[in-house]
Structure formats: C-alpha cells, structure tokens
Design a protein around this motif. Sequence first.
Motif, PDB file in Angstrom:
ATOM      1  N   GLU A 174     -36.251 -17.814 -21.831  1.00 34.62           N
ATOM      2  CA  GLU A 174     -36.664 -17.300 -20.530  1.00 34.62           C
ATOM      3  C   GLU A 174     -35.804 -16.101 -20.179  1.00 34.62           C
ATOM      4  O   GLU A 174     -34.582 -16.229 -20.032  1.00 34.62           O
ATOM      5  N   LEU A 175     -36.416 -14.938 -20.045  1.00 33.29           N
ATOM      6  CA  LEU A 175     -35.700 -13.733 -19.631  1.00 33.29           C
ATOM      7  C   LEU A 175     -35.553 -13.727 -18.119  1.00 33.29           C
ATOM      8  O   LEU A 175     -36.447 -14.172 -17.399  1.00 33.29           O
ATOM      9  N   VAL A 176     -34.400 -13.225 -17.643  1.00 35.82           N
ATOM     10  CA  VAL A 176     -34.119 -13.214 -16.209  1.00 35.82           C
ATOM     11  C   VAL A 176     -33.559 -11.854 -15.811  1.00 35.82           C
ATOM     12  O   VAL A 176     -33.116 -11.066 -16.647  1.00 35.82           O
ATOM     13  N   ASP A 177     -33.574 -11.605 -14.490  1.00 36.71           N
ATOM     14  CA  ASP A 177     -32.913 -10.416 -13.976  1.00 36.71           C
ATOM     15  C   ASP A 177     -31.492 -10.781 -13.555  1.00 36.71           C
ATOM     16  O   ASP A 177     -31.028 -11.902 -13.787  1.00 36.71           O
ATOM     17  N   GLU A 178     -30.780  -9.843 -12.953  1.00 36.58           N
ATOM     18  CA  GLU A 178     -29.372 -10.055 -12.622  1.00 36.58           C
ATOM     19  C   GLU A 178     -29.161 -11.129 -11.558  1.00 36.58           C
ATOM     20  O   GLU A 178     -28.048 -11.605 -11.370  1.00 36.58           O
ATOM     21  N   THR A 179     -30.214 -11.509 -10.855  1.00 36.05           N
ATOM     22  CA  THR A 179     -30.106 -12.578  -9.859  1.00 36.05           C
ATOM     23  C   THR A 179     -30.485 -13.938 -10.432  1.00 36.05           C
ATOM     24  O   THR A 179     -30.436 -14.942  -9.727  1.00 36.05           O
ATOM     25  N   GLY A 180     -30.894 -13.975 -11.705  1.00 40.06           N
ATOM     26  CA  GLY A 180     -31.310 -15.233 -12.319  1.00 40.06           C
ATOM     27  C   GLY A 180     -32.774 -15.557 -12.141  1.00 40.06           C
ATOM     28  O   GLY A 180     -33.219 -16.647 -12.518  1.00 40.06           O
ATOM     29  N   SER A 181     -33.557 -14.628 -11.595  1.00 39.54           N
ATOM     30  CA  SER A 181     -34.987 -14.847 -11.423  1.00 39.54           C
ATOM     31  C   SER A 181     -35.723 -14.568 -12.727  1.00 39.54           C
ATOM     32  O   SER A 181     -35.424 -13.587 -13.427  1.00 39.54           O
ATOM     33  N   THR A 182     -36.681 -15.412 -13.065  1.00 45.21           N
ATOM     34  CA  THR A 182     -37.428 -15.278 -14.304  1.00 45.21           C
ATOM     35  C   THR A 182     -38.299 -14.029 -14.275  1.00 45.21           C
ATOM     36  O   THR A 182     -39.007 -13.770 -13.303  1.00 45.21           O
ATOM     37  N   ILE A 183     -38.257 -13.257 -15.379  1.00 46.24           N
ATOM     38  CA  ILE A 183     -39.064 -12.036 -15.462  1.00 46.24           C
ATOM     39  C   ILE A 183     -39.932 -12.006 -16.717  1.00 46.24           C
ATOM     40  O   ILE A 183     -40.704 -11.077 -16.913  1.00 46.24           O
ATOM     41  N   GLY A 184     -39.823 -13.017 -17.589  1.00 46.67           N
ATOM     42  CA  GLY A 184     -40.625 -13.022 -18.803  1.00 46.67           C
ATOM     43  C   GLY A 184     -40.043 -13.937 -19.849  1.00 46.67           C
ATOM     44  O   GLY A 184     -39.172 -14.781 -19.554  1.00 46.67           O
ATOM     45  N   THR A 185     -40.486 -13.780 -21.084  1.00 44.45           N
ATOM     46  CA  THR A 185     -39.984 -14.577 -22.204  1.00 44.45           C
ATOM     47  C   THR A 185     -39.755 -13.666 -23.403  1.00 44.45           C
ATOM     48  O   THR A 185     -40.285 -12.552 -23.470  1.00 44.45           O
ATOM     49  N   ALA A 186     -38.971 -14.158 -24.343  1.00 45.55           N
ATOM     50  CA  ALA A 186     -38.733 -13.439 -25.595  1.00 45.55           C
ATOM     51  C   ALA A 186     -38.401 -14.445 -26.679  1.00 45.55           C
ATOM     52  O   ALA A 186     -37.871 -15.528 -26.396  1.00 45.55           O
ATOM     53  N   GLU A 187     -38.712 -14.103 -27.912  1.00 42.77           N
ATOM     54  CA  GLU A 187     -38.343 -14.958 -29.042  1.00 42.77           C
ATOM     55  C   GLU A 187     -36.827 -14.992 -29.152  1.00 42.77           C
ATOM     56  O   GLU A 187     -36.155 -14.010 -28.875  1.00 42.77           O
ATOM     57  N   LYS A 188     -36.298 -16.140 -29.541  1.00 42.60           N
ATOM     58  CA  LYS A 188     -34.853 -16.399 -29.483  1.00 42.60           C
ATOM     59  C   LYS A 188     -34.029 -15.363 -30.237  1.00 42.60           C
ATOM     60  O   LYS A 188     -33.079 -14.789 -29.690  1.00 42.60           O
ATOM     61  N   LEU A 189     -34.343 -15.116 -31.497  1.00 48.71           N
ATOM     62  CA  LEU A 189     -33.544 -14.181 -32.271  1.00 48.71           C
ATOM     63  C   LEU A 189     -33.663 -12.775 -31.706  1.00 48.71           C
ATOM     64  O   LEU A 189     -32.667 -12.052 -31.609  1.00 48.71           O
ATOM     65  N   ALA A 190     -34.867 -12.383 -31.304  1.00 49.12           N
ATOM     66  CA  ALA A 190     -35.066 -11.052 -30.746  1.00 49.12           C
ATOM     67  C   ALA A 190     -34.230 -10.848 -29.488  1.00 49.12           C
ATOM     68  O   ALA A 190     -33.684  -9.766 -29.263  1.00 49.12           O
ATOM     69  N   ALA A 191     -34.112 -11.888 -28.670  1.00 59.47           N
ATOM     70  CA  ALA A 191     -33.337 -11.785 -27.432  1.00 59.47           C
ATOM     71  C   ALA A 191     -31.854 -11.580 -27.708  1.00 59.47           C
ATOM     72  O   ALA A 191     -31.128 -11.058 -26.857  1.00 59.47           O
TER      73      ALA A 191
END
Length: 203
Positions: A29-46
């Motif tokens: 789960e991708l998040v912004d600087e406040t911890g709010s969810t903004i999307g997803t990414a594959e684990k290694l890519a992240a």
Amino acid sequence: MPTTPATAANNSSNGSDASNGTQPSIMLELVDETGSTIGTAEKLAAHQAPGQLHRAFSVFLFDEEGRLLLQRRALGKYHSAGVWSNTCCGHPYPGEAPFTAAARRTFEELGVSPSLLAEAGTVRYNHPDPESGLVEQEYNHLFVGMVQAPLRPDPLEVGETAFVTARELMERHASAPFSAWFMTVLDAARPAIKELTGETGGW
C-alpha cells in the motif's frame, strides 16, 4: 492473558520474503507523507531505488523478564538477509489494518500470537540497504507486546532468535550486523517500550 488474533495463518507463503522462486507477486500500500493511502505497488518495485513510500509495521515483543525478542533474518530474504532486527517487521496487504498485519506476520514468522499487543506510534524513514541497493521508504506503524508461548520459527523467514536485555542489545549491536532501520524504529518505540517494561528494564 489475552492474545491478539493471528489471521490468515494458512496463507503464510503469500506474505513470505523468502526467495523460493515460487512466491506470487505481493502488493504493498503506497501512502503520502501523512500516511493516507494513495495507491499500490508490487513489493520489489516499491523497494527499488529511490523507493516508493509505503505502509509497513514493526513489532517489539518482550518476555516476562523484560527482554526483547530479536530475530536474525533468514539468508533467503530478498534483502537485509542474515542480519539481526526487531521481533517482526513487514507490510500490510492493501486494505489490511496494520494491527492485524502485525499479529498475522508475527504468527507466520515465529509461530506465536503476541499478547497485549498495543500501538506505539508511527515513524517515517528512508533507509537504503547498502548490500542489496534496495531502499526502505516506509511509513511504519509500531507495536509493542509480550510473548508468552514457545517460539516455532519458520526457517524460511527466521535464521535465529535471541532474547536480550537493553545492555546485551547494545553489545550485540556493536558487534553484529543489524537491519538499517532497526535503531530508527527502536528509538521511536522507546516511550511505549518503557511503559510496557517499566523503567527498571533499562529501555
């Protein structure tokens, strides 16, 4: 004492970091600087440089004597293999509550359900791993609790475990390799650790 549920225990391979060549893609789960969810990414890519900020968790469990449970990461881990770190750390599945993920992965990696697991705040960090070249850009949810049952570590995840006092931890940290994020998450969790173990524990 009450224990937290360790959900999805029968799906431990889906959360594995081990490089067994057969694991499915794991989404974070991708998040912004406040911890709010903004999307997803594959684990290694992240984790590939420069890294994408994603949600993570770190668990610190203690025994009745106030000793911290450390684990040495298995040699098959995709990064930070063979180094010492806190009791358990990982990533929630997209949409999974960090508390649930922390209990789940503790059970999957160590074979125990943590007792009295409690939130201990959050910390945001950027830690490159010099060995692999991967980057930990994480918004990390911290948890502290107790371990009150015999460990049953998964050898694909955990190479070794040790219970250490605060003094023994400092000695080990000075002489053995630890994960790049370890001191950051430990320092951030110290107020909650002191509340759990008491000032006499030296934490």
